[in-house]
Write an enzyme that holds these catalytic residues in place. Structure first.
Site, mmCIF file in Angstrom:
data_model
loop_
_atom_site.group_PDB
_atom_site.id
_atom_site.type_symbol
_atom_site.label_atom_id
_atom_site.label_comp_id
_atom_site.label_asym_id
_atom_site.label_seq_id
_atom_site.Cartn_x
_atom_site.Cartn_y
_atom_site.Cartn_z
ATOM 1 N N LYS A 146 -3.531 1.705 15.149
ATOM 2 C CA LYS A 146 -3.423 2.642 14.027
ATOM 3 C C LYS A 146 -4.012 3.999 14.407
ATOM 4 O O LYS A 146 -4.898 4.114 15.262
ATOM 5 C CB LYS A 146 -4.125 2.076 12.801
ATOM 6 C CG LYS A 146 -5.603 1.773 12.973
ATOM 7 C CD LYS A 146 -6.132 1.049 11.753
ATOM 8 C CE LYS A 146 -7.565 0.583 11.976
ATOM 9 N NZ LYS A 146 -8.066 -0.199 10.834
ATOM 10 N N CYS A 201 -16.213 -7.811 6.480
ATOM 11 C CA CYS A 201 -16.037 -8.069 7.907
ATOM 12 C C CYS A 201 -16.379 -6.790 8.655
ATOM 13 O O CYS A 201 -16.563 -5.736 8.045
ATOM 14 C CB CYS A 201 -14.604 -8.531 8.202
ATOM 15 S SG CYS A 201 -13.403 -7.200 8.395
ATOM 16 N N LYS A 257 -5.283 7.732 12.490
ATOM 17 C CA LYS A 257 -5.656 8.275 11.186
ATOM 18 C C LYS A 257 -5.949 9.763 11.283
ATOM 19 O O LYS A 257 -6.694 10.203 12.163
ATOM 20 C CB LYS A 257 -6.873 7.535 10.632
ATOM 21 C CG LYS A 257 -6.607 6.052 10.371
ATOM 22 C CD LYS A 257 -7.825 5.345 9.806
ATOM 23 C CE LYS A 257 -7.507 3.892 9.465
ATOM 24 N NZ LYS A 257 -8.681 3.184 8.907
ATOM 25 N N CYS A 282 -13.563 -1.106 6.594
ATOM 26 C CA CYS A 282 -12.632 -0.370 5.731
ATOM 27 C C CYS A 282 -13.341 0.518 4.704
ATOM 28 O O CYS A 282 -12.798 1.540 4.308
ATOM 29 C CB CYS A 282 -11.689 -1.354 5.030
ATOM 30 S SG CYS A 282 -10.536 -2.166 6.163
ATOM 31 N N ARG A 310 -1.281 6.704 9.825
ATOM 32 C CA ARG A 310 -1.465 6.203 8.470
ATOM 33 C C ARG A 310 -1.442 7.368 7.472
ATOM 34 O O ARG A 310 -1.138 8.494 7.812
ATOM 35 C CB ARG A 310 -2.779 5.429 8.377
ATOM 36 C CG ARG A 310 -2.887 4.235 9.347
ATOM 37 C CD ARG A 310 -2.009 3.076 8.921
ATOM 38 N NE ARG A 310 -2.193 1.888 9.763
ATOM 39 C CZ ARG A 310 -3.104 0.921 9.546
ATOM 40 N NH1 ARG A 310 -3.942 1.025 8.525
ATOM 41 N NH2 ARG A 310 -3.176 -0.127 10.344
ATOM 42 N N CYS A 324 -15.180 -2.859 0.192
ATOM 43 C CA CYS A 324 -13.796 -3.248 0.476
ATOM 44 C C CYS A 324 -13.435 -4.444 -0.407
ATOM 45 O O CYS A 324 -14.307 -5.086 -0.991
ATOM 46 C CB CYS A 324 -13.639 -3.601 1.949
ATOM 47 S SG CYS A 324 -14.370 -5.206 2.388
ATOM 48 N N CYS A 335 -8.300 -10.900 1.582
ATOM 49 C CA CYS A 335 -8.294 -10.389 2.945
ATOM 50 C C CYS A 335 -8.546 -11.513 3.933
ATOM 51 O O CYS A 335 -9.575 -12.205 3.867
ATOM 52 C CB CYS A 335 -9.342 -9.296 3.120
ATOM 53 S SG CYS A 335 -9.411 -8.654 4.805
ATOM 54 N N ARG A 387 0.849 -1.192 0.000
ATOM 55 C CA ARG A 387 0.000 0.000 0.000
ATOM 56 C C ARG A 387 0.884 1.241 0.000
ATOM 57 O O ARG A 387 1.867 1.311 0.740
ATOM 58 C CB ARG A 387 -0.888 -0.013 1.237
ATOM 59 C CG ARG A 387 -1.839 1.155 1.372
ATOM 60 C CD ARG A 387 -2.620 1.051 2.670
ATOM 61 N NE ARG A 387 -3.497 -0.111 2.681
ATOM 62 C CZ ARG A 387 -3.942 -0.685 3.792
ATOM 63 N NH1 ARG A 387 -3.567 -0.236 4.979
ATOM 64 N NH2 ARG A 387 -4.760 -1.716 3.717
#
Length: 629
Positions: free
Chosen positions: A226, A494, A228, A498, A142, A449, A455, A73
């Site tokens: 994470k 899930c 953001k 995302c 991120r 996603c 994934c 990514r």
């Protein structure tokens, strides 16, 4: 005798980060080994370098090793992709990946299908062509987002881009591990940091820095989870500001001079099914800071989460839980301790609006920009639809940059007006719908996603089934006299969220193979959190489930009210009561028949459906209809 309290047991990954020698081991050692995959410990460190290890579940064979491959990514603040980087990504995806690229919901590109033995080569070439993957994943800041619109006559947009870059630089990990491992120690710099960013990083006001010469902001353990960030302008919610840990809103004076920033904090989407202590949350307004203080403020927020975020329970580690547990007042007070002074009240803001910037627009300096819709972000060639070839052609022929959007789309800019007809012709020659008016409204705002097959968290399909499900929803709306309606549909395989389904008017969250939790009540401009309406709706029952909801909407809506706003206003109790008593007209009732297939035919059908990105049911229906006709 007073007993010393037993310290809480840290999550395993905290020990791995501490023992990694600032993100070096065991990754560096395992990269040299002739294996197809990394160990679980190395995988955790690999994330900080911008890569996830995956395996292709479509290719699993019982008794054989998994089909291991890596996803890479990019770190692209504000979604900026220079032409040389795009052409490099395009080539690398063909040479080392699965021949596709994917734009992300955080304004970056992903390459899928890279083998472990090729990982170093791919990262090297990305860095050598004005790109980076450092910090695109892992427990640290991120990719910093910003509105993608390249307006040259609206200075607030330039300020947002500028500070997205500067804050990304401020919070970039300082460890030399990335360059040692992937570039043999050669630190390639595509652009020098601003002097004020260097000074802000070194500044240790009120203990925002740690006693760690290599990582003064993060230390050896980095963040609990994470983190953001986003920088936007008043009114522009093309970046879902309420979903971020930290949001900054540019405040200018009447002449467009930057004065400071409104601050939002505590947003986040991830949650876990059947774990009510996990939840999606909207960011709160914290206050306002002057331009001169913004770096200190950012460091104060990061330090608060770094030092007080939960390092014992990964499901409770995001900053949203810290704010939720403490309350906004206590959180703000702690930030002010690191900041060194009170945070001023927020400046007034206009209402938020969602913009997708598709189609042709004036840039403000005589040049144009063009927004291209990319369904679910997948850049590929498939039959007469040759998006990947078209993008390569445009970049090679005109050498223009692009900005990626938070909704999977691509914006080209710095376009001379004389080039417009040629660019339109390229889209047409490659089977691409480029006029926003020709894009079905539901598809224009839908987002999914990647989910299966790569994934590891996905429990159901997302990218491969959403287009056909949106088509089915459109047919249903047409039949109910709602054919002109549009609303935001988002899907994930899930509950990690995302594609931000918890902000959608109609959100689907994978709960089991072929089944979805359904969320309702988000708003068209992504300012309201949706809520779970149903726990398990089978894909095959989509129309049966949605029909009473749409009929209720049609019959009881207020003037100008969108579907999400209607669901939020009327409430789920009334929706459920209507649905339970709903009797569809006899002609609309669906009867399902079962047809048996041989194993080999089933396998062929499954592969064909996956390749086309549709459900097996839809593919069979289309094939039989064509055959009978």
């Amino acid at each position: 005798m007073v007993q010393t309290p037993i310290p809480p047991k840290l999550a395993k990954v905290e020990g791995l980060k501490t023992a990694s020698n600032h993100l070096r081991e065991p990754l560096a050692t395992e990269l040299q080994q002739d294996t197809t995959h990394f160990s679980e410990n190395a995988i955790q460190i690999l994330k900080f370098h911008g890569s996830y290890q995956q395996d292709n579940r479509d290719n699993r064979v019982k008794g054989q090793e998994k089909d291991y491959q890596m996803m890479l990514r990019t770190r692209s603040p504000g979604g900026f992709i220079p032409p040389e980087l795009y052409l490099t990504l395009d080539r690398l995806s063909e040479q080392y990946g699965n021949q596709t690229l994917r734009t992300t919901t955080r304004q970056g590109f992903q390459i899928h299908g890279v083998l472990k033995r090729n990982l170093k080569t791919v990262i090297q070439e990305i860095v050598q062509n004005m790109g980076s993957t450092l910090g695109a994943c892992g427990d640290l800041n991120r990719n910093v987002m910003a509105p993608p619109a390249p307006y040259k006559d609206r200075p607030e947009y330039a300020h947002a881009w500028d500070y997205a870059n500067k804050i990304a630089d401020l919070l970039t990990p300082q460890t030399g591990a990335y360059y040692e491992i992937w570039l043999d120690g050669e630190k390639v710099i595509s652009g020098e940091e601003a002097p004020e960013v260097k000074a802000a990083r070194a500044k240790n006001t009120h203990n925002t820095n740690l006693k760690d010469p290599e990582e003064p902001i993060y230390g050896t353990q980095y963040m609990p989870r994470k983190f953001k960030c986003v920088v936007t302008v008043p009114g522009d919610n093309s970046i879902d500001i309420y979903t971020h840990d930290l949001g900054l809103v540019v405040i200018t004076d009447a002449q467009g001079e930057l004065q400071g920033f409104n601050v939002f904090a505590g947003g986040g989407m991830g949650r876990t099914h059947n774990k009510e202590e996990t939840f999606a949350r909207l960011a709160d307004e914290i206050g306002y800071v002057a331009k001169a203080d913004v770096y200190d403020l950012v460091k104060a927020v990061v330090a608060t989460q770094r030092d007080y975020g939960d390092r014992t329970n990964r499901r409770h580690a995001r900053m949203k839980y810290l704010i939720n547990d403490w309350g906004v007042a206590k959180f703000k007070a702690q930030v002010e301790q690191y900041f060194g002074k009170p945070i001023a009240p927020s400046q007034p803001l206009p209402p938020w609006q969602y913009f997708d910037y598709l189609g042709w627009h004036q840039q403000g300096d005589g040049k144009l920009f063009f927004g291209l819709s990319v369904e679910n972000g997948r850049v590929k060639d498939a039959g007469d639809f040759r998006l990947k070839t078209a993008l390569r052609t445009v970049v090679e022929e005109f050498n223009i940059p692009m900005r990626l959007t938070a909704n999977h789309n691509i914006i080209f800019y710095e376009i001379e007006p004389a080039w417009r007809d040629r660019i339109n012709a390229i889209w047409q020659q490659h089977g691409i719908v480029s006029n926003p008016a020709d894009i079905a409204p539901l598809h224009r705002t839908a987002m999914a996603c990647p989910a299966l097959p790569l994934c590891g968290l996905a429990v159901s399909e997302s990218e491969r089934v959403l287009p056909s499900m949106v088509d089915r929803i459109q047919v249903l709306l047409q039949r109910l006299g709602l054919g002109d309606e549009t609303f935001v549909i988002r899907m994930t395989g899930c509950p990690n969220g995302c594609a931000r389904p918890y902000m959608a008017e109609l959100g689907f969250v994978g709960s089991a193979p072929g089944a979805y939790q359904v969320w309702l009540g988000g708003s068209p401009n992504q300012t309201c959190l949706a809520e779970p309406y149903a726990q398990k709706v089978l894909e095959q029952d989509l129309e049966t489930f949605l029909e009473p909801l749409f009929v209720c909407f049609r019959d009881r809506r207020q003037t100008g009210e969108s579907f999400g706003e209607f669901c939020h206003r009327i409430g789920f109790e009334e929706l459920r009561a209507f649905a339970e008593g709903y009797e569809p007209p006899a002609k609309s009732r669906r009867i399902r028949y079962r047809v048996g297939l041989h194993d080999d035919t089933y396998a062929t059908l499954k592969a064909a459906a996956a390749e086309r990105g549709v459900s097996m049911t839809q593919l069979v229906a289309d094939a039989l209809t064509a055959y009978i006709q």
